[in-house]
Design a protein around this motif. Structure first.
Motif, PDB file in Angstrom:
ATOM      1  N   SER A 209      75.493   3.539  29.364  1.00  0.00           N
ATOM      2  CA  SER A 209      76.489   4.599  29.195  1.00  0.00           C
ATOM      3  C   SER A 209      75.840   5.937  28.881  1.00  0.00           C
ATOM      4  O   SER A 209      76.182   6.966  29.460  1.00  0.00           O
ATOM      5  CB  SER A 209      77.464   4.211  28.078  1.00  0.00           C
ATOM      6  OG  SER A 209      78.416   5.224  27.853  1.00  0.00           O
ATOM      7  N   LYS A 210      74.868   5.934  27.959  1.00  0.00           N
ATOM      8  CA  LYS A 210      74.245   7.192  27.534  1.00  0.00           C
ATOM      9  C   LYS A 210      73.387   7.813  28.621  1.00  0.00           C
ATOM     10  O   LYS A 210      73.272   9.041  28.695  1.00  0.00           O
ATOM     11  CB  LYS A 210      73.418   6.961  26.272  1.00  0.00           C
ATOM     12  CG  LYS A 210      74.270   6.713  25.023  1.00  0.00           C
ATOM     13  CD  LYS A 210      73.411   6.640  23.763  1.00  0.00           C
ATOM     14  CE  LYS A 210      74.281   6.454  22.515  1.00  0.00           C
ATOM     15  NZ  LYS A 210      73.483   6.438  21.270  1.00  0.00           N
ATOM     16  N   THR A 211      72.766   6.972  29.462  1.00  0.00           N
ATOM     17  CA  THR A 211      71.866   7.497  30.497  1.00  0.00           C
ATOM     18  C   THR A 211      72.541   7.642  31.844  1.00  0.00           C
ATOM     19  O   THR A 211      71.948   8.184  32.782  1.00  0.00           O
ATOM     20  CB  THR A 211      70.635   6.584  30.654  1.00  0.00           C
ATOM     21  OG1 THR A 211      71.075   5.254  31.022  1.00  0.00           O
ATOM     22  CG2 THR A 211      69.831   6.512  29.364  1.00  0.00           C
ATOM     23  N   GLY A 212      73.778   7.140  31.970  1.00  0.00           N
ATOM     24  CA  GLY A 212      74.475   7.236  33.243  1.00  0.00           C
ATOM     25  C   GLY A 212      73.892   6.321  34.303  1.00  0.00           C
ATOM     26  O   GLY A 212      74.003   6.601  35.500  1.00  0.00           O
ATOM     27  N   THR A 213      73.293   5.216  33.886  1.00  0.00           N
ATOM     28  CA  THR A 213      72.725   4.253  34.826  1.00  0.00           C
ATOM     29  C   THR A 213      73.598   3.005  34.886  1.00  0.00           C
ATOM     30  O   THR A 213      74.441   2.784  34.017  1.00  0.00           O
ATOM     31  CB  THR A 213      71.288   3.869  34.419  1.00  0.00           C
ATOM     32  OG1 THR A 213      71.293   3.374  33.066  1.00  0.00           O
ATOM     33  CG2 THR A 213      70.364   5.075  34.499  1.00  0.00           C
ATOM     34  N   ASN A 214      73.360   2.177  35.922  1.00  0.00           N
ATOM     35  CA  ASN A 214      74.217   1.016  36.126  1.00  0.00           C
ATOM     36  C   ASN A 214      73.450  -0.299  36.228  1.00  0.00           C
ATOM     37  O   ASN A 214      74.069  -1.356  36.393  1.00  0.00           O
ATOM     38  CB  ASN A 214      75.056   1.188  37.400  1.00  0.00           C
ATOM     39  CG  ASN A 214      76.051   2.321  37.279  1.00  0.00           C
ATOM     40  OD1 ASN A 214      77.006   2.240  36.526  1.00  0.00           O
ATOM     41  ND2 ASN A 214      75.821   3.390  38.026  1.00  0.00           N
ATOM     42  N   SER A 215      72.129  -0.257  36.176  1.00  0.00           N
ATOM     43  CA  SER A 215      71.337  -1.482  36.266  1.00  0.00           C
ATOM     44  C   SER A 215      70.074  -1.317  35.438  1.00  0.00           C
ATOM     45  O   SER A 215      69.701  -0.196  35.056  1.00  0.00           O
ATOM     46  CB  SER A 215      70.966  -1.784  37.716  1.00  0.00           C
ATOM     47  OG  SER A 215      70.010  -0.840  38.193  1.00  0.00           O
ATOM     48  N   ARG A 216      69.397  -2.433  35.198  1.00  0.00           N
ATOM     49  CA  ARG A 216      68.179  -2.391  34.400  1.00  0.00           C
ATOM     50  C   ARG A 216      67.093  -1.585  35.114  1.00  0.00           C
ATOM     51  O   ARG A 216      66.344  -0.844  34.476  1.00  0.00           O
ATOM     52  CB  ARG A 216      67.705  -3.812  34.102  1.00  0.00           C
ATOM     53  CG  ARG A 216      68.715  -4.614  33.299  1.00  0.00           C
ATOM     54  CD  ARG A 216      68.317  -6.077  33.229  1.00  0.00           C
ATOM     55  NE  ARG A 216      67.515  -6.367  32.068  1.00  0.00           N
ATOM     56  CZ  ARG A 216      68.010  -6.668  30.876  1.00  0.00           C
ATOM     57  NH1 ARG A 216      69.316  -6.672  30.683  1.00  0.00           N
ATOM     58  NH2 ARG A 216      67.215  -6.939  29.863  1.00  0.00           N
ATOM     59  N   THR A 217      66.992  -1.751  36.442  1.00  0.00           N
ATOM     60  CA  THR A 217      65.960  -1.012  37.168  1.00  0.00           C
ATOM     61  C   THR A 217      66.236   0.491  37.130  1.00  0.00           C
ATOM     62  O   THR A 217      65.320   1.297  36.960  1.00  0.00           O
ATOM     63  CB  THR A 217      65.862  -1.490  38.629  1.00  0.00           C
ATOM     64  OG1 THR A 217      67.161  -1.530  39.209  1.00  0.00           O
ATOM     65  CG2 THR A 217      65.246  -2.870  38.694  1.00  0.00           C
ATOM     66  N   GLU A 218      67.506   0.877  37.264  1.00  0.00           N
ATOM     67  CA  GLU A 218      67.864   2.295  37.163  1.00  0.00           C
ATOM     68  C   GLU A 218      67.524   2.817  35.769  1.00  0.00           C
ATOM     69  O   GLU A 218      67.011   3.925  35.613  1.00  0.00           O
ATOM     70  CB  GLU A 218      69.363   2.500  37.426  1.00  0.00           C
ATOM     71  CG  GLU A 218      69.780   2.426  38.880  1.00  0.00           C
ATOM     72  CD  GLU A 218      71.252   2.742  39.048  1.00  0.00           C
ATOM     73  OE1 GLU A 218      71.834   3.389  38.155  1.00  0.00           O
ATOM     74  OE2 GLU A 218      71.822   2.339  40.076  1.00  0.00           O
ATOM     75  N   LEU A 219      67.827   2.008  34.752  1.00  0.00           N
ATOM     76  CA  LEU A 219      67.571   2.419  33.364  1.00  0.00           C
ATOM     77  C   LEU A 219      66.078   2.614  33.131  1.00  0.00           C
ATOM     78  O   LEU A 219      65.664   3.612  32.523  1.00  0.00           O
ATOM     79  CB  LEU A 219      68.123   1.366  32.403  1.00  0.00           C
ATOM     80  CG  LEU A 219      67.846   1.580  30.909  1.00  0.00           C
ATOM     81  CD1 LEU A 219      68.474   2.890  30.422  1.00  0.00           C
ATOM     82  CD2 LEU A 219      68.375   0.405  30.093  1.00  0.00           C
ATOM     83  N   VAL A 220      65.262   1.666  33.615  1.00  0.00           N
ATOM     84  CA  VAL A 220      63.816   1.783  33.413  1.00  0.00           C
ATOM     85  C   VAL A 220      63.252   2.993  34.145  1.00  0.00           C
ATOM     86  O   VAL A 220      62.437   3.744  33.600  1.00  0.00           O
ATOM     87  CB  VAL A 220      63.102   0.493  33.868  1.00  0.00           C
ATOM     88  CG1 VAL A 220      61.585   0.677  33.852  1.00  0.00           C
ATOM     89  CG2 VAL A 220      63.489  -0.668  32.954  1.00  0.00           C
ATOM     90  N   ARG A 221      63.691   3.193  35.386  1.00  0.00           N
ATOM     91  CA  ARG A 221      63.200   4.363  36.126  1.00  0.00           C
ATOM     92  C   ARG A 221      63.591   5.652  35.401  1.00  0.00           C
ATOM     93  O   ARG A 221      62.773   6.567  35.268  1.00  0.00           O
ATOM     94  CB  ARG A 221      63.757   4.384  37.547  1.00  0.00           C
ATOM     95  CG  ARG A 221      63.346   5.641  38.340  1.00  0.00           C
ATOM     96  CD  ARG A 221      63.715   5.552  39.792  1.00  0.00           C
ATOM     97  NE  ARG A 221      62.865   4.640  40.511  1.00  0.00           N
ATOM     98  CZ  ARG A 221      61.649   4.932  40.935  1.00  0.00           C
ATOM     99  NH1 ARG A 221      61.124   6.115  40.665  1.00  0.00           N
ATOM    100  NH2 ARG A 221      60.936   4.062  41.594  1.00  0.00           N
ATOM    101  N   TYR A 222      64.827   5.735  34.926  1.00  0.00           N
ATOM    102  CA  TYR A 222      65.290   6.911  34.196  1.00  0.00           C
ATOM    103  C   TYR A 222      64.436   7.137  32.958  1.00  0.00           C
ATOM    104  O   TYR A 222      64.005   8.254  32.671  1.00  0.00           O
ATOM    105  CB  TYR A 222      66.768   6.725  33.807  1.00  0.00           C
ATOM    106  CG  TYR A 222      67.408   7.953  33.182  1.00  0.00           C
ATOM    107  CD1 TYR A 222      68.148   8.842  33.968  1.00  0.00           C
ATOM    108  CD2 TYR A 222      67.317   8.210  31.818  1.00  0.00           C
ATOM    109  CE1 TYR A 222      68.759   9.950  33.403  1.00  0.00           C
ATOM    110  CE2 TYR A 222      67.910   9.331  31.254  1.00  0.00           C
ATOM    111  CZ  TYR A 222      68.645  10.186  32.048  1.00  0.00           C
ATOM    112  OH  TYR A 222      69.233  11.286  31.491  1.00  0.00           O
ATOM    113  N   ALA A 223      64.167   6.044  32.220  1.00  0.00           N
ATOM    114  CA  ALA A 223      63.369   6.150  30.993  1.00  0.00           C
ATOM    115  C   ALA A 223      61.948   6.614  31.295  1.00  0.00           C
ATOM    116  O   ALA A 223      61.389   7.450  30.580  1.00  0.00           O
ATOM    117  CB  ALA A 223      63.345   4.806  30.281  1.00  0.00           C
TER     118      ALA A 223
END
Length: 230
Positions: A209-223
């Motif tokens: 929710s905080k990063t606006g991502t929808n999957s673990r891979t999206e979250l890791v790339r964003y991070a």
């Protein structure tokens, strides 16, 4: 998308106006005039999302949110704060308390609808995916881990840029993010942090929710792209 919402606000005029706008946008909206009434209604209605004012008499929004988060039934329930207080310190306090979005008054009703729709869609997507690792196909888990490891191997080559918005993670959210970035799945993270899988799901959902991502891979790339992990 539709959903059942609970709106908690002690200002009758604002409460009626927001309720009308949300209902015109296709939502079912119940209202409460204070946090005590809100707590009673959230138990009766089991809403999909709560919208709450912060500055209320007797029990304020922060106390109300704490009450929700301490109940296992509502620890992952999306909560949007509406408040006249727009200081950065107030927003940080709200996010640290566990709110999912923070909208200072006066606000554009269309923005509120967009926030509510996004949070409900993300919650629905997580539910469809099945938060418990045991419900996830083993092949999908292996594929996710492979994708995460491929991302991690690129860590030195990914150009880092500042995040487009200021993000305030709680210490536990940061710990979960670090472990997700290591390629660990929810059960492994739960064991590492000595907590329940349900709690890990809650923190991963908040990170989405905080990063606006929808999957673990999206979250890791964003991070990785924004330097959010060590």
């Amino acid at each position: 998308m539709s959903g059942r919402l609970l709106l908690v606000d002690d200002e009758p005029g604002l409460r009626q106006a927001v309720q009308a706008y949300l209902e015109d946008s296709g939502f079912v909206v119940e209202v409460a005039s204070n946090a005590r009434e809100g707590w009673e209604k959230v138990q009766q209605l089991l809403p999909d999302l709560v919208i709450s004012d912060i500055m209320m008499p007797q029990v304020d929004g922060y106390q109300f949110l704490k009450q929700l988060r301490e109940d296992p039934r509502f620890e992952t329930l999306p909560v949007v704060f509406l408040t006249a207080r727009g200081m950065t310190s107030d927003r940080i306090q709200g996010y640290n308390a566990g709110c999912d979005a923070y909208l200072p008054k006066p606000f554009d009703p269309e923005e509120l609808v967009a926030i509510v729709s996004s949070l409900l869609e993300r919650r629905s997507a997580i539910a469809r995916a099945g938060g418990d690792d045991e419900k996830t196909d083993l092949a999908d888990i292996k594929e996710q881990i492979a994708q995460l490891r491929a991302l991690l191997s690129q860590k030195g080559t990914i150009a880092q840029t500042p995040a487009p918005i200021h993000l305030d993670f709680t210490p536990r959210e940061q710990s979960v993010l670090e472990l997700v970035a290591e390629g660990l799945m929810n059960k492994e993270i739960a064991r590492r942090l000595d907590t329940s899988v349900r709690n890990v799901e809650k923190y991963v959902s908040r990170l989405f929710s905080k990063t606006g991502t929808n999957s673990r891979t999206e979250l890791v790339r964003y991070a990785l792209e924004h330097g959010l992990t060590k």
